[in-house]
Design an enzyme around this catalytic site. Structure first.
Site, mmCIF file in Angstrom:
data_model
loop_
_atom_site.group_PDB
_atom_site.id
_atom_site.type_symbol
_atom_site.label_atom_id
_atom_site.label_comp_id
_atom_site.label_asym_id
_atom_site.label_seq_id
_atom_site.Cartn_x
_atom_site.Cartn_y
_atom_site.Cartn_z
ATOM 1 N NE ARG A 194 11.277 -28.007 32.119
ATOM 2 C CZ ARG A 194 10.547 -27.767 33.213
ATOM 3 N NH1 ARG A 194 9.998 -26.566 33.395
ATOM 4 N NH2 ARG A 194 10.393 -28.671 34.142
ATOM 5 C CB SER A 243 14.934 -34.116 31.281
ATOM 6 O OG SER A 243 14.743 -34.404 32.649
ATOM 7 C CD GLU A 317 13.697 -30.487 29.455
ATOM 8 O OE1 GLU A 317 14.295 -30.146 30.489
ATOM 9 O OE2 GLU A 317 12.598 -31.061 29.466
#
Length: 339
Positions: A194, A243, A317
């Site tokens: 990520r 998310s 996130e």
């Protein structure tokens, strides 16, 4: 023609100072700008959560040349933010100081290129997946499970259903903070989970994605499976942001973020108009009248409970950007962030 009439993947600190003079000077300097310049532009309706304040100046360039022009003229002390589809972003209630850049139609072209696609940063991930299927190119189906636009997906190495951007990116074109156009090989972004190392202050404008020739019907079937799985497991029709927390690294925990949240008893937890989804507890929801502050505070409550219950500290996130309502602007920060 510039329209300045009153008609935004990353930092958790307030943005830079509110100063009207730099904004007026910039608008005058961009007399040849062909896109749109909007002072005090409301941003909440542009986000998936439908919350947040205004951008001090919203810049919507017509194309890469327009973007380069704007970046060259924005004073270095003025913060710059780049917003895509705003699917993974909480914009705080006090809004965003400085410049917010939003890429639109001029950055949304897709073209078949041999065993790959050349796609603009404003292309929706789902659109890229569907276009790849039409061209008989496999390997991009996972994009059908990622809400948002391609530029943001590159900047955060977005992934789902067993793959991520790092596995398909051939090259990326960026405009640097000083307005220079560069093409970088995918490996230059030094991808990790990520995360991608996009040069400081640069804006992703175009990419080349690699695929493998395959049967179109088989590709479409895989996309349909991903969409069905996402629909069954996630609150896709709610005001949400994807998310909320990253899955912990394997050496920290062998459980996913949602499992840790569930174990800590946070499923369905509420704060004002914000709620932890009962369908998928790694999603926050705006049930109708939540503020950005309530969503962020609820997320912090979840992090605290998970840490107390499991010893694991979840990492956000979703990006939280801008100023809380009522907080004065911070001292000048020369901080540019791509999304």
């Amino acid at each position: 023609m510039t329209q300045a009439a009153t008609d935004m993947p990353a930092g958790d600190t307030p943005d830079g100072p509110v100063t009207v003079q730099w904004r007026e000077d910039l608008i005058r300097a961009l007399a040849d700008f062909r896109g749109r310049l909007t002072p005090d532009a409301p941003l909440g309706a542009r986000t998936w959560f439908r919350v947040g304040g205004a951008a001090e100046l919203l810049v919507q360039p017509a194309d890469a040349r327009d973007l380069a022009l704007a970046l060259r003229h924005i004073p270095l002390e003025v913060p710059v933010r780049v917003l895509g589809a705003c699917s993974n972003t909480i914009i705080r209630d006090g809004g965003i100081d400085g410049v917010v850049i939003r890429l639109g139609r001029g950055f949304a072209e897709i073209a078949h290129d041999g065993n790959g696609l050349i796609a603009g940063a404003a292309c929706l991930d789902m659109t890229v997946a569907e276009h790849a299927a039409t061209c008989g190119l496999a390997g991009m189906e996972f994009l059908a499970g990622i809400p948002g636009a391609l530029g943001g997906a590159v900047s955060m190495n977005a992934g789902a259903y067993g793959s991520d951007i790092s596995t398909i990116l051939d090259w990326v074109e960026i405009i640097t903070r000083d307005g220079e156009a560069l093409r970088l090989p995918g490996g230059a972004l030094k991808f990790s989970y990520r995360h991608a190392l996009v040069p400081q202050g640069a804006v992703v404008v175009r990419t080349r994605l690699c695929g493998q020739p395959s049967n179109t019907l088989a590709i479409r079937e895989r996309i349909a499976q991903i969409r069905a799985a996402r629909e069954a497991a996630q609150p896709v029709r709610a005001r949400t942001g994807g998310s909320t927390f990253r899955n912990p690294a394997p050496d920290i925990s062998d459980r996913k973020a949602w499992e840790l949240i569930d174990a800590a008893g946070c499923r369905g937890l509420t704060l004002g108009g914000a709620q932890v989804s009962e369908k998928h507890c790694n999603f926050l929801l705006n049930t109708g009248n939540a503020t950005a502050a309530e969503l962020e505070e609820l997320g912090e409550m979840v992090r605290l409970r998970v840490r107390e219950h499991t010893g694991v500290t979840l990492e956000w996130e979703i990006r939280r950007i801008g100023r809380p309502l009522g907080r004065a602007a911070a001292p000048p920060l020369c901080k540019e962030t791509t999304a």
